[in-house]
Scaffold this motif. Structure first.
Motif, PDB file in Angstrom:
ATOM      1  N   ASP A  15       0.072 -24.645  24.514  1.00 42.87           N
ATOM      2  CA  ASP A  15       0.086 -23.267  25.121  1.00 42.87           C
ATOM      3  C   ASP A  15      -0.474 -22.350  24.152  1.00 42.87           C
ATOM      4  O   ASP A  15      -1.166 -21.588  24.867  1.00 42.87           O
ATOM      5  CB  ASP A  15       1.641 -23.212  25.294  1.00 42.87           C
ATOM      6  CG  ASP A  15       2.063 -23.903  26.519  1.00 42.87           C
ATOM      7  OD1 ASP A  15       1.255 -24.300  27.360  1.00 42.87           O
ATOM      8  OD2 ASP A  15       3.325 -23.971  26.702  1.00 42.87           O
ATOM      9  N   LEU A  16      -0.323 -22.271  22.951  1.00 37.95           N
ATOM     10  CA  LEU A  16      -0.891 -21.232  22.053  1.00 37.95           C
ATOM     11  C   LEU A  16      -2.352 -21.331  21.851  1.00 37.95           C
ATOM     12  O   LEU A  16      -2.927 -20.366  21.865  1.00 37.95           O
ATOM     13  CB  LEU A  16      -0.187 -21.560  20.834  1.00 37.95           C
ATOM     14  CG  LEU A  16      -0.714 -20.399  19.546  1.00 37.95           C
ATOM     15  CD1 LEU A  16      -0.539 -18.910  19.952  1.00 37.95           C
ATOM     16  CD2 LEU A  16       0.357 -20.735  18.277  1.00 37.95           C
ATOM     17  N   MET A  19      -3.999 -19.897  25.284  1.00 43.78           N
ATOM     18  CA  MET A  19      -3.699 -18.514  25.072  1.00 43.78           C
ATOM     19  C   MET A  19      -4.758 -18.084  24.319  1.00 43.78           C
ATOM     20  O   MET A  19      -5.589 -17.017  24.775  1.00 43.78           O
ATOM     21  CB  MET A  19      -2.450 -18.023  24.527  1.00 43.78           C
ATOM     22  CG  MET A  19      -1.612 -18.025  25.745  1.00 43.78           C
ATOM     23  SD  MET A  19      -0.030 -16.817  25.132  1.00 43.78           S
ATOM     24  CE  MET A  19       1.120 -18.298  24.995  1.00 43.78           C
ATOM     25  N   MET A  23      -8.221 -15.585  25.073  1.00 46.29           N
ATOM     26  CA  MET A  23      -8.693 -14.299  24.712  1.00 46.29           C
ATOM     27  C   MET A  23     -10.194 -14.366  24.037  1.00 46.29           C
ATOM     28  O   MET A  23     -10.386 -13.278  23.524  1.00 46.29           O
ATOM     29  CB  MET A  23      -7.431 -13.997  23.418  1.00 46.29           C
ATOM     30  CG  MET A  23      -6.220 -14.027  24.164  1.00 46.29           C
ATOM     31  SD  MET A  23      -4.943 -13.391  22.593  1.00 46.29           S
ATOM     32  CE  MET A  23      -3.681 -14.121  23.346  1.00 46.29           C
ATOM     33  N   THR A 101       4.729 -13.411  23.522  1.00 49.16           N
ATOM     34  CA  THR A 101       3.991 -13.062  24.822  1.00 49.16           C
ATOM     35  C   THR A 101       2.463 -13.141  24.077  1.00 49.16           C
ATOM     36  O   THR A 101       2.239 -12.831  23.140  1.00 49.16           O
ATOM     37  CB  THR A 101       4.219 -11.729  25.166  1.00 49.16           C
ATOM     38  OG1 THR A 101       4.217 -10.589  24.291  1.00 49.16           O
ATOM     39  CG2 THR A 101       5.711 -11.570  25.790  1.00 49.16           C
ATOM     40  N   GLU A 102       1.734 -13.204  25.321  1.00 48.66           N
ATOM     41  CA  GLU A 102       0.311 -12.889  24.878  1.00 48.66           C
ATOM     42  C   GLU A 102      -0.117 -11.803  24.358  1.00 48.66           C
ATOM     43  O   GLU A 102      -1.013 -11.664  23.455  1.00 48.66           O
ATOM     44  CB  GLU A 102      -0.560 -13.346  26.161  1.00 48.66           C
ATOM     45  CG  GLU A 102      -2.047 -13.279  26.042  1.00 48.66           C
ATOM     46  CD  GLU A 102      -2.681 -13.744  27.353  1.00 48.66           C
ATOM     47  OE1 GLU A 102      -4.064 -13.239  27.415  1.00 48.66           O
ATOM     48  OE2 GLU A 102      -2.396 -14.505  28.110  1.00 48.66           O
ATOM     49  N   LEU A 105       0.597 -11.692  20.739  1.00 50.36           N
ATOM     50  CA  LEU A 105      -0.547 -12.254  19.848  1.00 50.36           C
ATOM     51  C   LEU A 105      -1.518 -11.451  19.687  1.00 50.36           C
ATOM     52  O   LEU A 105      -2.160 -11.404  18.562  1.00 50.36           O
ATOM     53  CB  LEU A 105      -0.873 -13.638  20.464  1.00 50.36           C
ATOM     54  CG  LEU A 105       0.278 -14.584  20.802  1.00 50.36           C
ATOM     55  CD1 LEU A 105       0.060 -15.915  21.491  1.00 50.36           C
ATOM     56  CD2 LEU A 105       1.191 -14.769  19.484  1.00 50.36           C
ATOM     57  N   GLU A 106      -1.894 -10.680  20.895  1.00 50.96           N
ATOM     58  CA  GLU A 106      -3.317  -9.858  20.786  1.00 50.96           C
ATOM     59  C   GLU A 106      -3.246  -8.827  19.780  1.00 50.96           C
ATOM     60  O   GLU A 106      -4.162  -8.442  19.124  1.00 50.96           O
ATOM     61  CB  GLU A 106      -3.618  -9.661  22.248  1.00 50.96           C
ATOM     62  CG  GLU A 106      -4.958  -8.780  22.617  1.00 50.96           C
ATOM     63  CD  GLU A 106      -6.245  -9.820  22.071  1.00 50.96           C
ATOM     64  OE1 GLU A 106      -6.862  -9.530  21.164  1.00 50.96           O
ATOM     65  OE2 GLU A 106      -6.099 -10.989  22.454  1.00 50.96           O
TER      66      GLU A 106
END
Length: 114
Positions: A15-16, A19, A23, A101-102, A105-106
């Motif tokens: 999953d990570l 993601m 990005m 959440t994404e 991370l962003e």
């Protein structure tokens, strides 16, 4: 940006990594143990990293995290257990609590670009 992932849970690894790739980042790993992550850093340091602190029964990423810190790599701990279980000498390292959440991370990776 090259982003190293150290996470012992195979589902969270996938999953990570997905993601991060969505990005636009290049994923280094993912790794489930400190030794291969260390070897990767010996070859080339990543621009940033996400590091799970608890890596299974009686294992954690404290040695690897200290190495990243010493080398000046922008990294964050990913954990479901809170800061109180992390090494006191790494108290300034950002903790992103699971589930993350994404957007979190962003936001973190945005700081790595500066």
């Amino acid at each position: 940006m090259k982003v190293l992932v150290l996470e012992d849970d195979p589902l969270l690894q996938v999953d990570l990594a997905e993601m991060l790739e969505m990005m636009g980042h290049e994923v280094v790993g993912p790794f489930s143990a400190e030794a291969p992550a260390m070897q990767s850093c010996d070859a080339a340091l990543p621009d940033a990293a996400f590091v799970d602190f608890n890596l299974g029964k009686d294992r954690n990423s404290s040695v690897f995290a200290r190495r990243l810190h010493k080398d000046g790599v922008h990294f964050a701990f990913l954990t479901a257990h809170g800061r109180q279980y992390l090494p006191a000498d790494l108290g300034e390292v950002l903790v992103i609590e699971k589930p993350y959440t994404e957007a979190q991370l962003e936001w973190f990776l945005g700081g790595a670009r500066h």
